[in-house]
Motif scaffolding. Structure first.
Motif, short mmCIF file in Angstrom:
data_model
loop_
_atom_site.label_atom_id
_atom_site.label_comp_id
_atom_site.label_asym_id
_atom_site.label_seq_id
_atom_site.Cartn_x
_atom_site.Cartn_y
_atom_site.Cartn_z
N ILE A 66 -42.14 15.15 -47.71
CA ILE A 66 -41.45 14.16 -48.47
C ILE A 66 -42.30 13.54 -49.78
O ILE A 66 -41.93 13.35 -50.85
CB ILE A 66 -40.87 13.06 -47.51
N TRP A 69 -42.36 15.97 -52.52
CA TRP A 69 -40.88 15.74 -53.38
C TRP A 69 -41.10 14.66 -54.26
O TRP A 69 -40.60 14.91 -55.25
CB TRP A 69 -39.88 15.76 -52.23
N LEU A 70 -41.59 13.54 -53.71
CA LEU A 70 -41.35 12.24 -54.61
C LEU A 70 -42.49 12.45 -55.61
O LEU A 70 -42.00 11.94 -56.83
CB LEU A 70 -42.11 11.14 -53.65
N GLU A 87 -38.34 2.16 -49.72
CA GLU A 87 -37.63 2.81 -48.28
C GLU A 87 -36.65 2.01 -47.58
O GLU A 87 -37.00 1.00 -47.53
CB GLU A 87 -38.79 3.23 -47.41
N VAL A 156 -36.38 6.43 -50.52
CA VAL A 156 -36.14 7.51 -49.49
C VAL A 156 -35.16 6.53 -48.16
O VAL A 156 -35.56 5.37 -48.11
CB VAL A 156 -37.27 7.94 -48.94
N ASN A 158 -34.47 7.66 -44.26
CA ASN A 158 -34.24 8.56 -43.17
C ASN A 158 -33.80 7.86 -41.79
O ASN A 158 -34.15 6.86 -41.37
CB ASN A 158 -35.49 9.19 -42.78
N LEU A 240 -33.28 10.25 -51.85
CA LEU A 240 -33.41 11.32 -50.98
C LEU A 240 -32.87 10.65 -49.73
O LEU A 240 -33.33 9.58 -49.10
CB LEU A 240 -34.90 11.55 -50.96
N ALA A 350 -30.36 16.98 -45.75
CA ALA A 350 -30.75 16.25 -46.81
C ALA A 350 -29.73 16.21 -48.10
O ALA A 350 -29.19 16.95 -48.33
CB ALA A 350 -32.04 16.82 -47.08
N ALA A 352 -29.46 14.24 -52.05
CA ALA A 352 -30.10 13.41 -53.19
C ALA A 352 -28.91 12.77 -54.08
O ALA A 352 -27.93 13.54 -54.04
CB ALA A 352 -31.19 14.13 -54.11
#
Ligand code: SAH
Length: 367
Positions: A66, A69-70, A87, A156, A158, A240, A350, A352
Protein backbone atom coordinates in the motif's frame (compact mmCIF):
# COMPACT_ATOMS: atom_id res chain seq x y z
CA UNK A 1 -36.14 -12.01 29.69
CA UNK A 2 -32.73 -12.81 31.13
CA UNK A 3 -31.75 -10.88 34.26
CA UNK A 4 -28.11 -10.54 33.34
CA UNK A 5 -28.52 -8.38 30.24
CA UNK A 6 -25.88 -5.76 29.52
CA UNK A 7 -26.64 -2.02 29.86
CA UNK A 8 -26.61 -1.72 26.04
CA UNK A 9 -29.13 -4.51 25.60
CA UNK A 10 -31.32 -2.86 28.25
CA UNK A 11 -31.15 0.40 26.27
CA UNK A 12 -31.99 -1.40 23.00
CA UNK A 13 -35.00 -3.10 24.64
CA UNK A 14 -36.15 0.24 26.04
CA UNK A 15 -35.99 1.86 22.58
CA UNK A 16 -37.85 -1.06 20.97
CA UNK A 17 -40.50 -0.75 23.68
CA UNK A 18 -41.00 2.91 22.80
CA UNK A 19 -40.67 2.91 19.02
CA UNK A 20 -41.25 -0.67 17.84
CA UNK A 21 -38.89 -2.76 15.67
CA UNK A 22 -35.42 -1.17 15.56
CA UNK A 23 -34.04 -0.95 12.00
CA UNK A 24 -30.94 -3.17 11.58
CA UNK A 25 -28.92 -0.03 10.78
CA UNK A 26 -29.78 1.57 14.10
CA UNK A 27 -29.04 -1.68 15.94
CA UNK A 28 -25.67 -2.02 14.20
CA UNK A 29 -24.77 1.62 14.89
CA UNK A 30 -25.62 1.30 18.60
CA UNK A 31 -23.72 -2.00 18.96
CA UNK A 32 -20.58 -0.62 17.33
CA UNK A 33 -20.50 3.05 18.23
CA UNK A 34 -22.81 3.75 21.20
CA UNK A 35 -20.82 6.50 22.99
CA UNK A 36 -20.61 4.50 26.22
CA UNK A 37 -21.11 0.82 25.46
CA UNK A 38 -20.32 0.52 21.72
CA UNK A 39 -18.01 -2.31 20.68
CA UNK A 40 -15.33 -0.04 19.19
CA UNK A 41 -15.42 2.58 21.90
CA UNK A 42 -13.58 0.92 24.69
CA UNK A 43 -11.36 -1.86 23.45
CA UNK A 44 -8.61 -2.88 21.05
CA UNK A 45 -10.34 -5.62 19.04
CA UNK A 46 -7.15 -6.40 17.11
CA UNK A 47 -4.71 -6.66 20.00
CA UNK A 48 -3.56 -9.83 21.69
CA UNK A 49 -6.67 -11.54 23.04
CA UNK A 50 -8.73 -9.56 20.49
CA UNK A 51 -11.62 -10.72 18.35
CA UNK A 52 -10.44 -10.67 14.74
CA UNK A 53 -7.37 -10.19 12.57
CA UNK A 54 -7.01 -8.00 9.50
CA UNK A 55 -4.65 -8.05 6.50
CA UNK A 56 -2.12 -5.53 7.90
CA UNK A 57 -1.94 -7.56 11.12
CA UNK A 58 -1.32 -10.76 9.14
CA UNK A 59 1.77 -9.49 7.36
CA UNK A 60 3.93 -6.40 6.91
CA UNK A 61 3.77 -7.10 3.15
CA UNK A 62 0.22 -5.76 2.98
CA UNK A 63 1.06 -2.30 4.32
CA UNK A 64 4.30 -2.17 2.32
CA UNK A 65 2.45 -2.74 -0.96
CA UNK A 66 0.00 0.00 0.00
CA UNK A 67 2.91 2.37 0.73
CA UNK A 68 4.33 1.83 -2.75
CA UNK A 69 0.87 2.33 -4.28
CA UNK A 70 0.46 5.61 -2.40
CA UNK A 71 3.85 6.93 -3.50
CA UNK A 72 3.12 6.00 -7.14
CA UNK A 73 -0.31 7.66 -7.10
CA UNK A 74 1.15 10.76 -5.43
CA UNK A 75 3.52 11.07 -8.40
CA UNK A 76 0.63 10.73 -10.83
CA UNK A 77 -1.17 13.52 -9.00
CA UNK A 78 1.79 15.75 -9.92
CA UNK A 79 3.76 15.20 -6.68
CA UNK A 80 2.07 17.93 -4.60
CA UNK A 81 4.36 19.38 -1.93
CA UNK A 82 1.76 18.83 0.77
CA UNK A 83 -0.44 15.78 0.73
CA UNK A 84 -2.97 14.77 3.35
CA UNK A 85 -2.67 11.05 3.92
CA UNK A 86 -5.99 10.13 5.48
CA UNK A 87 -6.72 6.71 6.96
CA UNK A 88 -10.29 5.81 7.84
CA UNK A 89 -10.44 3.42 10.81
CA UNK A 90 -6.69 2.84 11.27
CA UNK A 91 -7.06 0.07 13.91
CA UNK A 92 -3.64 -0.37 15.53
CA UNK A 93 -1.88 1.85 12.97
CA UNK A 94 0.06 -1.12 11.59
CA UNK A 95 -0.76 -0.51 7.95
CA UNK A 96 0.54 3.07 8.09
CA UNK A 97 3.73 2.03 9.86
CA UNK A 98 4.51 -0.54 7.15
CA UNK A 99 3.34 1.75 4.32
CA UNK A 100 5.44 4.71 5.39
CA UNK A 101 8.54 2.56 5.93
CA UNK A 102 8.19 1.21 2.38
CA UNK A 103 7.48 4.71 1.02
CA UNK A 104 10.82 5.97 2.28
CA UNK A 105 12.16 4.82 -1.08
CA UNK A 106 10.40 7.94 -2.43
CA UNK A 107 11.80 10.55 0.03
CA UNK A 108 9.92 13.50 -1.53
CA UNK A 109 6.61 11.71 -0.95
CA UNK A 110 7.53 10.89 2.62
CA UNK A 111 8.44 14.54 3.22
CA UNK A 112 5.13 15.77 1.75
CA UNK A 113 2.89 13.70 4.02
CA UNK A 114 0.70 15.05 6.80
CA UNK A 115 -1.21 12.22 8.46
CA UNK A 116 -4.91 12.52 9.27
CA UNK A 117 -6.39 9.64 11.22
CA UNK A 118 -10.15 9.26 11.32
CA UNK A 119 -10.92 7.13 14.35
CA UNK A 120 -14.04 6.94 16.47
CA UNK A 121 -12.55 4.84 19.26
CA UNK A 122 -10.63 6.67 22.01
CA UNK A 123 -9.01 3.34 22.97
CA UNK A 124 -7.66 2.71 19.47
CA UNK A 125 -6.66 6.35 19.08
CA UNK A 126 -4.35 5.90 22.08
CA UNK A 127 -2.83 2.76 20.53
CA UNK A 128 -2.30 4.66 17.26
CA UNK A 129 -0.69 7.64 19.02
CA UNK A 130 1.74 5.41 20.85
CA UNK A 131 2.68 3.41 17.77
CA UNK A 132 2.79 6.21 15.17
CA UNK A 133 4.50 8.96 17.16
CA UNK A 134 8.00 7.49 16.55
CA UNK A 135 7.50 8.10 12.79
CA UNK A 136 8.11 11.78 13.52
CA UNK A 137 5.52 12.96 10.97
CA UNK A 138 2.90 15.66 11.56
CA UNK A 139 -0.32 13.84 12.52
CA UNK A 140 -3.84 14.81 13.55
CA UNK A 141 -6.84 12.81 14.74
CA UNK A 142 -10.50 13.29 13.82
CA UNK A 143 -13.69 11.38 14.51
CA UNK A 144 -15.18 11.94 11.04
CA UNK A 145 -13.81 12.52 7.52
CA UNK A 146 -15.80 15.77 7.31
CA UNK A 147 -13.39 17.27 9.89
CA UNK A 148 -10.27 16.83 7.74
CA UNK A 149 -9.32 20.08 5.96
CA UNK A 150 -9.80 20.15 2.18
CA UNK A 151 -6.87 19.86 -0.24
CA UNK A 152 -4.88 17.25 -2.19
CA UNK A 153 -5.31 13.93 -0.45
CA UNK A 154 -4.80 10.20 -0.48
CA UNK A 155 -7.35 8.19 1.48
CA UNK A 156 -6.96 4.58 2.60
CA UNK A 157 -9.64 2.43 4.23
CA UNK A 158 -9.11 -1.24 5.00
CA UNK A 159 -12.04 -3.05 6.61
CA UNK A 160 -13.70 0.27 7.42
CA UNK A 161 -16.79 0.37 5.19
CA UNK A 162 -17.92 -3.10 6.32
CA UNK A 163 -18.33 -1.69 9.84
CA UNK A 164 -20.71 1.04 8.66
CA UNK A 165 -24.39 0.23 9.33
CA UNK A 166 -26.50 -1.57 6.74
CA UNK A 167 -30.23 -1.64 6.26
CA UNK A 168 -32.05 -4.82 5.26
CA UNK A 169 -35.42 -5.36 3.62
CA UNK A 170 -37.32 -8.61 3.15
CA UNK A 171 -39.77 -9.29 0.35
CA UNK A 172 -43.26 -10.26 1.50
CA UNK A 173 -46.54 -10.79 -0.36
CA UNK A 174 -47.42 -7.08 -0.21
CA UNK A 175 -43.92 -5.69 -0.96
CA UNK A 176 -40.55 -5.09 0.72
CA UNK A 177 -40.47 -4.49 4.48
CA UNK A 178 -37.50 -3.09 6.35
CA UNK A 179 -36.08 -5.65 8.77
CA UNK A 180 -35.60 -4.74 12.38
CA UNK A 181 -34.76 -6.09 15.80
CA UNK A 182 -37.76 -7.02 17.93
CA UNK A 183 -38.36 -8.79 21.22
CA UNK A 184 -39.36 -12.33 20.27
CA UNK A 185 -42.08 -14.52 21.84
CA UNK A 186 -39.44 -16.14 24.09
CA UNK A 187 -38.29 -12.73 25.33
CA UNK A 188 -34.96 -12.78 23.45
CA UNK A 189 -33.98 -10.26 20.77
CA UNK A 190 -35.04 -11.53 17.33
CA UNK A 191 -35.20 -10.30 13.75
CA UNK A 192 -38.60 -9.12 12.58
CA UNK A 193 -39.96 -6.73 10.01
CA UNK A 194 -41.79 -3.40 10.04
CA UNK A 195 -45.54 -3.79 9.69
CA UNK A 196 -45.93 -1.60 6.61
CA UNK A 197 -44.05 -2.13 3.35
CA UNK A 198 -41.50 0.43 2.15
CA UNK A 199 -43.36 2.51 -0.45
CA UNK A 200 -42.18 2.05 -4.06
CA UNK A 201 -39.12 0.14 -2.84
CA UNK A 202 -39.03 -2.34 -5.71
CA UNK A 203 -38.71 0.48 -8.25
CA UNK A 204 -35.51 1.71 -6.54
CA UNK A 205 -33.81 -1.71 -6.77
CA UNK A 206 -31.34 -2.63 -9.50
CA UNK A 207 -33.38 -3.95 -12.42
CA UNK A 208 -32.15 -7.54 -12.01
CA UNK A 209 -33.51 -7.74 -8.47
CA UNK A 210 -37.08 -6.67 -9.15
CA UNK A 211 -39.55 -9.56 -9.12
CA UNK A 212 -37.41 -11.42 -6.53
CA UNK A 213 -39.26 -14.26 -4.75
CA UNK A 214 -40.84 -13.79 -1.33
CA UNK A 215 -38.37 -14.21 1.51
CA UNK A 216 -35.54 -12.52 -0.45
CA UNK A 217 -33.37 -10.18 1.57
CA UNK A 218 -31.76 -7.04 0.15
CA UNK A 219 -29.10 -4.99 1.98
CA UNK A 220 -28.02 -1.42 1.44
CA UNK A 221 -25.89 1.21 3.12
CA UNK A 222 -26.17 4.95 3.23
CA UNK A 223 -24.05 6.50 0.44
CA UNK A 224 -22.92 9.30 2.78
CA UNK A 225 -19.39 7.96 3.43
CA UNK A 226 -18.74 7.18 -0.24
CA UNK A 227 -20.01 10.58 -1.35
CA UNK A 228 -17.75 12.33 1.16
CA UNK A 229 -14.76 10.30 -0.06
CA UNK A 230 -15.56 11.03 -3.70
CA UNK A 231 -16.09 14.75 -3.04
CA UNK A 232 -12.61 14.96 -1.54
CA UNK A 233 -10.72 13.00 -4.17
CA UNK A 234 -12.45 14.16 -7.35
CA UNK A 235 -9.96 17.04 -7.51
CA UNK A 236 -6.33 16.11 -6.78
CA UNK A 237 -6.96 13.00 -4.80
CA UNK A 238 -7.34 9.24 -4.76
CA UNK A 239 -8.86 6.76 -2.32
CA UNK A 240 -8.10 3.08 -1.89
CA UNK A 241 -10.84 0.96 -0.34
CA UNK A 242 -10.23 -2.68 0.57
CA UNK A 243 -12.95 -4.78 2.11
CA UNK A 244 -15.01 -7.95 2.16
CA UNK A 245 -17.70 -7.56 -0.44
CA UNK A 246 -19.19 -8.30 -3.82
CA UNK A 247 -18.48 -6.69 -7.18
CA UNK A 248 -22.13 -6.78 -8.32
CA UNK A 249 -25.38 -6.15 -6.53
CA UNK A 250 -27.17 -9.21 -5.17
CA UNK A 251 -29.52 -10.60 -2.58
CA UNK A 252 -28.76 -12.12 0.81
CA UNK A 253 -28.11 -11.46 4.47
CA UNK A 254 -24.39 -10.86 5.14
CA UNK A 255 -24.66 -9.37 8.64
CA UNK A 256 -22.22 -11.26 10.81
CA UNK A 257 -20.82 -11.10 14.31
CA UNK A 258 -17.33 -12.16 15.32
CA UNK A 259 -16.13 -12.60 18.87
CA UNK A 260 -12.92 -14.27 20.03
CA UNK A 261 -12.01 -15.26 16.43
CA UNK A 262 -15.29 -17.21 16.00
CA UNK A 263 -18.65 -16.41 14.42
CA UNK A 264 -21.33 -15.42 16.90
CA UNK A 265 -25.04 -14.58 16.81
CA UNK A 266 -25.39 -10.86 15.96
CA UNK A 267 -28.31 -10.57 18.41
CA UNK A 268 -26.53 -12.05 21.44
CA UNK A 269 -24.46 -9.77 23.64
CA UNK A 270 -24.90 -6.50 21.71
CA UNK A 271 -21.76 -4.36 21.98
CA UNK A 272 -19.55 -7.35 22.85
CA UNK A 273 -18.98 -8.65 19.30
CA UNK A 274 -17.77 -7.04 16.09
CA UNK A 275 -20.59 -6.63 13.57
CA UNK A 276 -19.92 -6.31 9.86
CA UNK A 277 -21.71 -6.73 6.55
CA UNK A 278 -20.31 -7.11 3.04
CA UNK A 279 -19.63 -4.06 0.91
CA UNK A 280 -21.64 -3.62 -2.31
CA UNK A 281 -18.84 -2.28 -4.52
CA UNK A 282 -21.22 -1.60 -7.38
CA UNK A 283 -23.20 0.76 -5.14
CA UNK A 284 -19.94 2.44 -4.09
CA UNK A 285 -18.86 2.97 -7.69
CA UNK A 286 -22.23 4.40 -8.66
CA UNK A 287 -22.32 6.81 -5.72
CA UNK A 288 -18.72 7.91 -6.32
CA UNK A 289 -19.28 8.53 -10.03
CA UNK A 290 -22.57 10.35 -9.47
CA UNK A 291 -20.62 13.33 -8.13
CA UNK A 292 -17.63 13.24 -10.43
CA UNK A 293 -15.12 10.80 -8.97
CA UNK A 294 -13.79 8.03 -11.21
CA UNK A 295 -13.99 4.48 -9.88
CA UNK A 296 -11.40 1.79 -10.58
CA UNK A 297 -12.05 -1.90 -10.00
CA UNK A 298 -13.04 -3.62 -7.84
CA UNK A 299 -10.46 -6.35 -8.31
CA UNK A 300 -9.91 -9.37 -6.09
CA UNK A 301 -7.39 -8.62 -3.33
CA UNK A 302 -5.28 -11.52 -4.62
CA UNK A 303 -4.98 -10.01 -8.12
CA UNK A 304 -4.36 -6.50 -6.79
CA UNK A 305 -1.57 -7.65 -4.45
CA UNK A 306 0.00 -9.82 -7.15
CA UNK A 307 0.00 -7.06 -9.76
CA UNK A 308 1.80 -4.88 -7.24
CA UNK A 309 4.42 -7.54 -6.60
CA UNK A 310 3.53 -9.34 -3.36
CA UNK A 311 5.07 -12.62 -4.61
CA UNK A 312 8.40 -10.90 -5.24
CA UNK A 313 8.21 -9.15 -1.88
CA UNK A 314 7.58 -12.49 -0.13
CA UNK A 315 10.56 -14.04 -1.95
CA UNK A 316 12.81 -11.13 -0.91
CA UNK A 317 11.70 -11.37 2.72
CA UNK A 318 12.29 -15.12 2.69
CA UNK A 319 15.78 -14.70 1.29
CA UNK A 320 16.74 -12.74 4.42
CA UNK A 321 14.51 -14.52 6.92
CA UNK A 322 15.98 -16.27 9.94
CA UNK A 323 15.52 -20.02 10.19
CA UNK A 324 11.86 -20.95 10.66
CA UNK A 325 10.47 -17.60 9.51
CA UNK A 326 10.10 -18.72 5.89
CA UNK A 327 7.05 -20.88 6.59
CA UNK A 328 5.40 -17.98 8.42
CA UNK A 329 5.85 -15.74 5.37
CA UNK A 330 4.38 -18.43 3.09
CA UNK A 331 1.41 -18.87 5.39
CA UNK A 332 0.75 -15.13 5.52
CA UNK A 333 1.00 -14.85 1.74
CA UNK A 334 -1.44 -17.69 1.35
CA UNK A 335 -3.91 -16.16 3.80
CA UNK A 336 -3.86 -12.83 1.96
CA UNK A 337 -4.22 -14.34 -1.50
CA UNK A 338 -6.05 -17.69 -1.20
CA UNK A 339 -9.51 -18.21 -2.69
CA UNK A 340 -12.50 -19.68 -0.87
CA UNK A 341 -13.82 -18.94 2.57
CA UNK A 342 -10.50 -19.43 4.38
CA UNK A 343 -8.42 -16.94 2.41
CA UNK A 344 -8.92 -13.24 1.80
CA UNK A 345 -7.81 -13.39 -1.84
CA UNK A 346 -11.23 -13.38 -3.47
CA UNK A 347 -13.64 -12.41 -0.72
CA UNK A 348 -11.73 -9.17 -0.18
CA UNK A 349 -11.62 -6.70 -3.00
CA UNK A 350 -9.75 -3.52 -3.75
CA UNK A 351 -11.34 -0.49 -5.35
CA UNK A 352 -10.17 3.05 -5.97
CA UNK A 353 -12.02 6.33 -6.37
CA UNK A 354 -9.97 9.15 -7.84
CA UNK A 355 -9.70 12.41 -9.71
CA UNK A 356 -10.83 11.56 -13.27
CA UNK A 357 -7.59 13.05 -14.65
CA UNK A 358 -5.91 9.85 -13.41
CA UNK A 359 -6.73 7.46 -16.21
CA UNK A 360 -5.30 4.29 -14.74
CA UNK A 361 -4.06 3.39 -11.27
CA UNK A 362 -1.50 0.75 -10.26
CA UNK A 363 -3.14 -2.64 -9.72
CA UNK A 364 -6.34 -1.62 -11.49
CA UNK A 365 -5.06 -1.87 -15.07
CA UNK A 366 -7.68 -3.29 -17.39
CA UNK A 367 -6.44 -6.61 -18.83
N1 SAH B 1 -8.04 -0.69 9.23
C1 SAH B 1 -7.65 -1.45 10.41
C2 SAH B 1 -8.80 -1.66 11.41
C3 SAH B 1 -10.07 -2.25 10.89
S1 SAH B 1 -11.30 -2.39 12.18
C4 SAH B 1 -7.06 -2.77 9.98
O1 SAH B 1 -7.19 -3.13 8.82
O2 SAH B 1 -6.45 -3.44 10.82
C5 SAH B 1 -12.32 -0.96 11.91
C6 SAH B 1 -11.71 0.35 12.33
O3 SAH B 1 -12.62 1.40 12.03
C7 SAH B 1 -11.39 0.49 13.80
O4 SAH B 1 -10.25 1.30 13.93
C8 SAH B 1 -12.65 1.20 14.32
O5 SAH B 1 -12.48 1.81 15.55
C9 SAH B 1 -12.90 2.18 13.20
N2 SAH B 1 -14.28 2.63 13.04
C10 SAH B 1 -15.39 1.86 12.99
N3 SAH B 1 -16.49 2.62 12.76
C11 SAH B 1 -16.04 3.90 12.64
C12 SAH B 1 -16.70 5.14 12.37
N4 SAH B 1 -18.01 5.21 12.20
N5 SAH B 1 -15.93 6.25 12.30
C13 SAH B 1 -14.58 6.19 12.47
N6 SAH B 1 -13.92 5.03 12.73
C14 SAH B 1 -14.63 3.91 12.82
Amino acid sequence: MADNISPLEAEIRRLIGIAGPMPIAQYMRLCLTHPQFGYYLNRDPLGSGGDFITAPEISQMFGEIIGLWLAAVWKELGAPENIRLIELGPGRGTMLIDALRAAKTVPAFHAAVVLHLVEISPALQKVQERRLEPLGLPMLWHTALEQVPAGPCLIVANEFIDALPIHQAVKQSDGWHERGVVIGADGALAIGAMRDPLPHFEATLPRGLRMSPEGSIYEWRSDAATLEISRRVREDGAALIIDYGHAWYGLGDTLQAVCGHAFADPLRSPGEADLTAHVDFQALAQAAESIGGRSHGPVAQRDWLRRLGIDQRAAALKAHAPYGKSTEIDQALSRLTASGARGMGELCKAMAIADPKLRELPGFERP
